[in-house]
Design a protein around this motif. Structure first.
Motif, PDB file in Angstrom:
ATOM      1  N   HIS A   1      -5.860  -8.600  -6.078  1.00 30.16           N
ATOM      2  CA  HIS A   1      -6.323  -9.983  -5.914  1.00 30.16           C
ATOM      3  C   HIS A   1      -7.057 -10.484  -7.151  1.00 30.16           C
ATOM      4  CE1 HIS A   1      -9.760  -7.505  -4.969  1.00 30.16           C
ATOM      5  NE2 HIS A   1     -10.569  -8.550  -4.941  1.00 30.16           N
ATOM      6  N   LEU A   2      -7.331  -9.589  -8.101  1.00 26.93           N
ATOM      7  CA  LEU A   2      -8.059  -9.942  -9.324  1.00 26.93           C
ATOM      8  C   LEU A   2      -7.129 -10.018 -10.535  1.00 26.93           C
ATOM      9  CD1 LEU A   2     -10.996  -7.429  -8.770  1.00 26.93           C
ATOM     10  CD2 LEU A   2     -11.077  -9.889  -8.353  1.00 26.93           C
ATOM     11  N   PHE A   3      -5.797 -10.025 -10.304  1.00 28.22           N
ATOM     12  CA  PHE A   3      -4.887  -9.882 -11.449  1.00 28.22           C
ATOM     13  C   PHE A   3      -5.024 -11.043 -12.438  1.00 28.22           C
ATOM     14  CE2 PHE A   3      -2.153 -12.867  -9.274  1.00 28.22           C
ATOM     15  CZ  PHE A   3      -1.341 -13.414 -10.252  1.00 28.22           C
ATOM     16  N   TYR A   4      -5.390 -12.237 -11.968  1.00 23.21           N
ATOM     17  CA  TYR A   4      -5.626 -13.350 -12.893  1.00 23.21           C
ATOM     18  C   TYR A   4      -7.131 -13.441 -13.157  1.00 23.21           C
ATOM     19  CZ  TYR A   4      -4.881 -17.780 -15.239  1.00 23.21           C
ATOM     20  OH  TYR A   4      -4.817 -18.771 -16.193  1.00 23.21           O
ATOM     21  N   PRO A   5      -7.544 -13.490 -14.419  1.00 21.37           N
ATOM     22  CA  PRO A   5      -8.972 -13.376 -14.747  1.00 21.37           C
ATOM     23  C   PRO A   5      -9.777 -14.659 -14.514  1.00 21.37           C
ATOM     24  CG  PRO A   5      -7.704 -13.591 -16.758  1.00 21.37           C
ATOM     25  CD  PRO A   5      -6.704 -13.504 -15.636  1.00 21.37           C
TER      26      PRO A   5
ATOM     27  N   ARG B   1     -14.288 -11.902 -14.263  1.00 22.78           N
ATOM     28  CA  ARG B   1     -14.580 -10.626 -13.609  1.00 22.78           C
ATOM     29  C   ARG B   1     -15.851 -10.006 -14.191  1.00 22.78           C
ATOM     30  NH1 ARG B   1      -8.571  -9.846 -14.112  1.00 22.78           N
ATOM     31  NH2 ARG B   1      -8.991  -8.899 -16.145  1.00 22.78           N
ATOM     32  N   PRO B   2     -16.718  -9.455 -13.348  1.00 22.17           N
ATOM     33  CA  PRO B   2     -17.895  -8.744 -13.866  1.00 22.17           C
ATOM     34  C   PRO B   2     -17.477  -7.535 -14.697  1.00 22.17           C
ATOM     35  CG  PRO B   2     -18.109  -9.155 -11.504  1.00 22.17           C
ATOM     36  CD  PRO B   2     -16.703  -9.505 -11.886  1.00 22.17           C
TER      37      PRO B   2
ATOM     38  N   ILE C   1     -12.812  -3.634 -13.015  1.00 21.60           N
ATOM     39  CA  ILE C   1     -11.478  -3.031 -13.010  1.00 21.60           C
ATOM     40  C   ILE C   1     -11.588  -1.528 -13.219  1.00 21.60           C
ATOM     41  CG2 ILE C   1      -9.238  -2.998 -14.129  1.00 21.60           C
ATOM     42  CD1 ILE C   1      -9.855  -5.519 -12.448  1.00 21.60           C
ATOM     43  N   GLU C   2     -12.506  -1.120 -14.069  1.00 24.91           N
ATOM     44  CA  GLU C   2     -12.698   0.312 -14.299  1.00 24.91           C
ATOM     45  C   GLU C   2     -13.107   1.021 -13.005  1.00 24.91           C
ATOM     46  OE1 GLU C   2     -12.838  -1.758 -18.126  1.00 24.91           O
ATOM     47  OE2 GLU C   2     -13.778  -2.119 -16.174  1.00 24.91           O
ATOM     48  N   GLU C   3     -13.974   0.367 -12.230  1.00 20.98           N
ATOM     49  CA  GLU C   3     -14.412   0.948 -10.957  1.00 20.98           C
ATOM     50  C   GLU C   3     -13.240   1.049  -9.979  1.00 20.98           C
ATOM     51  OE1 GLU C   3     -16.962   2.794  -8.370  1.00 20.98           O
ATOM     52  OE2 GLU C   3     -17.402   2.179 -10.434  1.00 20.98           O
ATOM     53  N   ALA C   4     -12.391   0.018  -9.965  1.00 21.29           N
ATOM     54  CA  ALA C   4     -11.237   0.025  -9.063  1.00 21.29           C
ATOM     55  C   ALA C   4     -10.293   1.177  -9.388  1.00 21.29           C
ATOM     56  CB  ALA C   4     -10.493  -1.307  -9.158  1.00 21.29           C
ATOM     57  N   PHE C   5     -10.020   1.393 -10.669  1.00 17.73           N
ATOM     58  CA  PHE C   5      -9.091   2.462 -11.031  1.00 17.73           C
ATOM     59  C   PHE C   5      -9.732   3.839 -10.882  1.00 17.73           C
ATOM     60  CE2 PHE C   5      -6.451  -0.912 -12.503  1.00 17.73           C
ATOM     61  CZ  PHE C   5      -5.164  -0.404 -12.432  1.00 17.73           C
ATOM     62  N   ALA C   6     -11.034   3.927 -11.059  1.00 18.40           N
ATOM     63  CA  ALA C   6     -11.706   5.205 -10.803  1.00 18.40           C
ATOM     64  C   ALA C   6     -11.570   5.583  -9.332  1.00 18.40           C
ATOM     65  CB  ALA C   6     -13.187   5.114 -11.196  1.00 18.40           C
ATOM     66  N   GLU C   7     -11.736   4.600  -8.442  1.00 17.59           N
ATOM     67  CA  GLU C   7     -11.595   4.863  -7.006  1.00 17.59           C
ATOM     68  C   GLU C   7     -10.147   5.180  -6.649  1.00 17.59           C
ATOM     69  OE1 GLU C   7     -12.411   5.396  -2.999  1.00 17.59           O
ATOM     70  OE2 GLU C   7     -13.805   5.292  -4.708  1.00 17.59           O
ATOM     71  N   LEU C   8      -9.197   4.448  -7.258  1.00 15.72           N
ATOM     72  CA  LEU C   8      -7.787   4.715  -6.991  1.00 15.72           C
ATOM     73  C   LEU C   8      -7.430   6.143  -7.411  1.00 15.72           C
ATOM     74  CD1 LEU C   8      -5.243   3.122  -5.963  1.00 15.72           C
ATOM     75  CD2 LEU C   8      -4.649   2.818  -8.374  1.00 15.72           C
ATOM     76  N   GLY C   9      -7.910   6.541  -8.573  1.00 12.62           N
ATOM     77  CA  GLY C   9      -7.655   7.901  -9.030  1.00 12.62           C
ATOM     78  C   GLY C   9      -8.286   8.941  -8.123  1.00 12.62           C
TER      79      GLY C   9
END
Length: 351
Positions: free
Chosen positions: A145-149, A153-154, A158-166
């Protein structure tokens, strides 16, 4: 060099409640009659397949493989696209994705996510029982839902999102590593893994796990206006599955990549049956042959115009005609000199 295998067909879009699409033996007979030699099986559809039984019983898998072999077919991969979607899902999509889970788990996000993880682990065991080397799935999405900036974005979001996904996928990848099977993420809009950059972010988050690989589908790339041929040059070492699906992108003065919330038939970017779109499959198959792609070419039919059965019939022939039987010798071998090291050094003026 390797000649890729095919044609295969993904059964998800064909499974139904009416013969011959409501049982695996019947749909196998139908696929074989069209010239397919492989089937990619959706593991969530109990009309065709029982994932729990397949994970628990090699005999069950052997029986399926034997039945398919009677029709000249093999299993290309198992698919957990719908279950993979539920490994990571933003709350904005909870109600829409609830239908991917068993009725008893709907409305319970934590239970649903735990079930999805277990489904992937079962798929690893089932893939081993079939002797497969690759598995097809989706990554799910926490940040789509954040693909368009906009709004801005704080920092670190995005880094937090990918850390959780990983973090969520790491134990699944380890389970597949234990059985020697690659997890092939279909890079797809709506998933956090939808292009090369997002796949690289994910690789960083899972420490470049050897089982984190790609299901290559150029249709999703042309709709994003991504160079689908250069993508193969960059990521060929991670491409372990292949959906052969066509698409076209015809922007106009009213709509472009985002599509204006229109139905598929009206969108500038839309999926087409094989040969009806804009993808240069001669170049795609050439590059995959060049890089020794080791897997299957599997038709995924999604077209807003053509009947599905016509698409399947034409698709089998299309794939077969595009598969390159790789050569076992150089074209200029007829002129070989049979030289040795001494002769080479003489030619270089060293002796």
């Amino acid at each position: 060099m390797k000649t890729l295998k095919g044609p295969g067909i993904f059964l998800a879009q064909y499974a139904g409640n009416s013969p011959p699409f409501n049982t695996l033996p019947d749909i196998a007979r139908w696929a074989a009659s069209l010239g397919f030699v492989g089937v990619q099986i959706p593991s969530n559809d109990r009309r065709l397949f029982d994932l729990e039984q397949a994970a628990a019983s090699k005999t069950y898998c052997d029986d399926i493989a034997g039945m398919l072999a009677e029709h000249g077919l093999a299993v290309t991969e198992l698919s957990t696209h719908l279950q993979g979607q539920l490994v990571a899902s933003h709350p904005a999509y909870d109600q829409l994705f609830d239908g991917f889970a068993p009725p008893a788990l709907r409305g319970n996000v934590q239970a649903r996510q735990a079930w999805a993880v277990e489904q992937l682990k079962l798929a690893a065991k089932a893939s081993r029982h079939f002797g497969l080397s690759a598995h097809a799935t989706f990554s799910g999405a926490l940040a789509w839902h954040l693909f368009y900036p906009w709004p801005q974005r704080p920092a670190g979001l995005i880094e937090e999102a990918f850390a959780e996904l990983g973090k969520r996928w790491r134990p699944i990848l380890d389970a597949f590593d234990e059985v020697g099977v690659d997890v092939c993420y279909e890079l797809h809009p709506g998933e956090d893994l939808h292009d090369g950059v997002t796949f690289e972010r994910f690789l960083d988050a899972v420490d470049h796990h050897p089982r984190a690989n790609i299901l290559y589908d150029p249709s999703h790339m042309i709709l994003q206006q991504l160079d689908y041929l250069q993508f193969i040059d960059i990521y060929h070492e991670r491409i372990r599955a292949f959906h052969v699906k066509d698409a076209e992108f015809r922007p106009n003065g009213r709509a472009g990549v985002y599509g204006g919330y229109q139905n598929w038939i009206d969108r500038p970017g839309r999926f087409r049956s094989l040969g009806d779109g804009q993808i240069d499959f001669h170049a795609v198959f050439s590059k995959l042959a060049q890089y020794d792609y080791p897997g299957w070419a599997v038709l995924e039919w999604e077209c807003c115009l053509k009947d599905s059965q016509q698409g399947a019939k034409e698709g089998a022939a299309f794939i077969r005609e595009h598969i390159i039987k790789v050569t076992d010798r150089a074209f200029d071998d007829f002129a070989a000199t049979g030289a040795d090291r001494t002769f080479n050094r003489q030619l270089l003026g060293l002796e």
